[in-house]
Enzyme design. Sequence first.
Site, PDB file in Angstrom:
ATOM      1  N   GLY A  99     -84.437 -18.582  24.404  1.00 33.49           N
ATOM      2  CA  GLY A  99     -84.530 -17.883  23.123  1.00 33.49           C
ATOM      3  C   GLY A  99     -85.981 -17.673  22.745  1.00 33.49           C
ATOM      4  CB  THR A 142     -87.646 -22.861  30.169  1.00 28.88           C
ATOM      5  OG1 THR A 142     -86.848 -21.953  29.425  1.00 28.88           O
ATOM      6  CG2 THR A 142     -88.735 -22.114  30.922  1.00 28.88           C
ATOM      7  CG  ASP A 181     -84.058 -25.464  18.524  1.00 26.82           C
ATOM      8  OD1 ASP A 181     -84.017 -24.673  17.571  1.00 26.82           O
ATOM      9  OD2 ASP A 181     -83.364 -25.331  19.550  1.00 26.82           O
ATOM     10  NE  ARG A 190     -72.523 -18.561  -7.653  1.00 20.42           N
ATOM     11  CZ  ARG A 190     -72.632 -17.261  -7.480  1.00 20.42           C
ATOM     12  NH1 ARG A 190     -73.711 -16.754  -6.921  1.00 20.42           N
ATOM     13  NH2 ARG A 190     -71.670 -16.453  -7.850  1.00 20.42           N
ATOM     14  N   GLY A 196     -81.667 -25.213  15.010  1.00 17.83           N
ATOM     15  CA  GLY A 196     -82.261 -26.464  15.507  1.00 17.83           C
ATOM     16  C   GLY A 196     -81.419 -27.146  16.568  1.00 17.83           C
ATOM     17  NE  ARG A 211     -70.736 -16.896  -4.140  1.00 18.54           N
ATOM     18  CZ  ARG A 211     -69.670 -17.213  -4.871  1.00 18.54           C
ATOM     19  NH1 ARG A 211     -69.015 -18.345  -4.612  1.00 18.54           N
ATOM     20  NH2 ARG A 211     -69.242 -16.426  -5.824  1.00 18.54           N
TER      21      ARG A 211
HETATM   22  O1  F6P Z   1     -83.084 -22.943  20.717  1.00 18.77           O
HETATM   23  C1  F6P Z   1     -83.433 -21.983  19.781  1.00 18.77           C
HETATM   24  C2  F6P Z   1     -82.228 -21.471  19.071  1.00 18.77           C
HETATM   25  O2  F6P Z   1     -82.630 -20.490  18.159  1.00 18.77           O
HETATM   26  C3  F6P Z   1     -81.375 -22.549  18.407  1.00 18.77           C
HETATM   27  O3  F6P Z   1     -81.930 -22.996  17.211  1.00 18.77           O
HETATM   28  C4  F6P Z   1     -80.056 -21.836  18.292  1.00 18.77           C
HETATM   29  O4  F6P Z   1     -78.969 -22.724  18.234  1.00 18.77           O
HETATM   30  C5  F6P Z   1     -80.016 -21.059  19.576  1.00 18.77           C
HETATM   31  O5  F6P Z   1     -81.338 -20.872  19.993  1.00 18.77           O
HETATM   32  C6  F6P Z   1     -79.334 -19.717  19.494  1.00 18.77           C
HETATM   33  O6  F6P Z   1     -79.317 -19.214  20.782  1.00 18.77           O
HETATM   34  P1  F6P Z   1     -78.917 -17.733  21.169  1.00 18.77           P
HETATM   35  O7  F6P Z   1     -80.180 -16.929  21.161  1.00 18.77           O
HETATM   36  O8  F6P Z   1     -78.376 -17.877  22.530  1.00 18.77           O
HETATM   37  O9  F6P Z   1     -77.920 -17.238  20.168  1.00 18.77           O
END
Ligand code: F6P
Length: 373
Positions: free
Chosen positions: A11, A118, A140, A175, A183, A281
């Site tokens: 990601g 990675t 994260d 609320r 994370g 909410r």
């Molecule tokens: O590891 C980074 C992250 O953004 C996490 O916080 C999240 O759970 C995940 O990647 C989401 O991954 P994807 O891009 O596969 O939806």
Amino acid sequence: MKKIAILTNGGDAPGLNAVIRAIVKTAEKNNVECYGFIEGYKGLLDNNFVKLDSKGNASGILNRGGTIIGTSNSTNVFNLKVVNEKGEVEYKDLSDVCVQNIKDDGFDCLFTLGGDGTQKSSRDFSLKGIKCIGIPKTIDNDVVATDVTFGYNTAVSVATEALDRLHTTAEAHHRIMVLEVMGRYAGWITLESAIAGGGDVALIPEIPYDINKVVEKIENRKAQGKQFSIVVVSEGARPKDGTITVKRTLNDGQGLDNIRLGGAGEKVALELEELTGLTSRTTVLGYTQRGGTPTSFDRILSTKYGVKAVELALQGIFNVLVTYKNGEMSYATLEEVVGENAKVGAASSNIRTIKMDDPLINVARNIGICLGD
Ligand code: F6P
């Protein structure tokens, strides 16, 4: 060292381009040519790369989000999902193709910008004789051996800004506002943004929560005349007698990332509404946490990481992860970080979660943030 390659994998995170820029500039200063594989390990497998040039494609990218060389978070070349001639799904180890590509292209070192998944591949390539240097990227903040990963500070800033905005609307409407943040299995973004954004409750994966404790906190606030509450929930949070909330399980099954988290915030909001009688909410912050421009902290940290990575390579130090420890740039071996003996974390991988003696836990408790226990 004459020729190096970078890849960005997993990601994306704010600061990737700042790291690329720093690597390219430092490499050029030392007469080393720099290339970038396109879309992470996928580019390495396809041998698809571009020349990076500080006066051309790597110019003007310091503050840009995303990554100029693309990323992929589903390509595990050591166990790649392929469909064979019969149309059946198979998992194949194609890492030797990558090794051959690196050798044929004449790359002296591979810089891998990514999180634990990675770096695990990076370690595995190093075991096959490729010189690798990892740089810990993830919002994260869950990579072992480093105090902070790049991208994390930006994610905390985005979450903090969201909490500031939720405060005023929560107060206006009396609320409970629940903010679900990313994370995965680590609660860093939740805990730090709750501290920075004045959250009343922070539910993190490391402390399975008792919803009645959260209700107690909200009732206490009500008794003090506070008609609203702000609850920050990790996507990986779970009740003490329950499980994490999974949005979707991918049936390609075998990667680290086959579980899509999501829904933990809504679950908490529904229960709180029922138990307190206050309207609740939910806001799911999602990908805004990792898109867009990095904070100045992340630009500086990313630049430090990039410079240090090339310096290590020039010193002949390979198969390490660049780290930021106690305010200093350093390194740890990839083996220490993701190897078989590096069992530090939770879930399926070697991740750095929040320990109960972390000063942040003490800070949160002292200022009255309810951690659900
Ligand atoms: O590891 C980074 C992250 O953004 C996490 O916080 C999240 O759970 C995940 O990647 C989401 O991954 P994807 O891009 O596969 O939806």
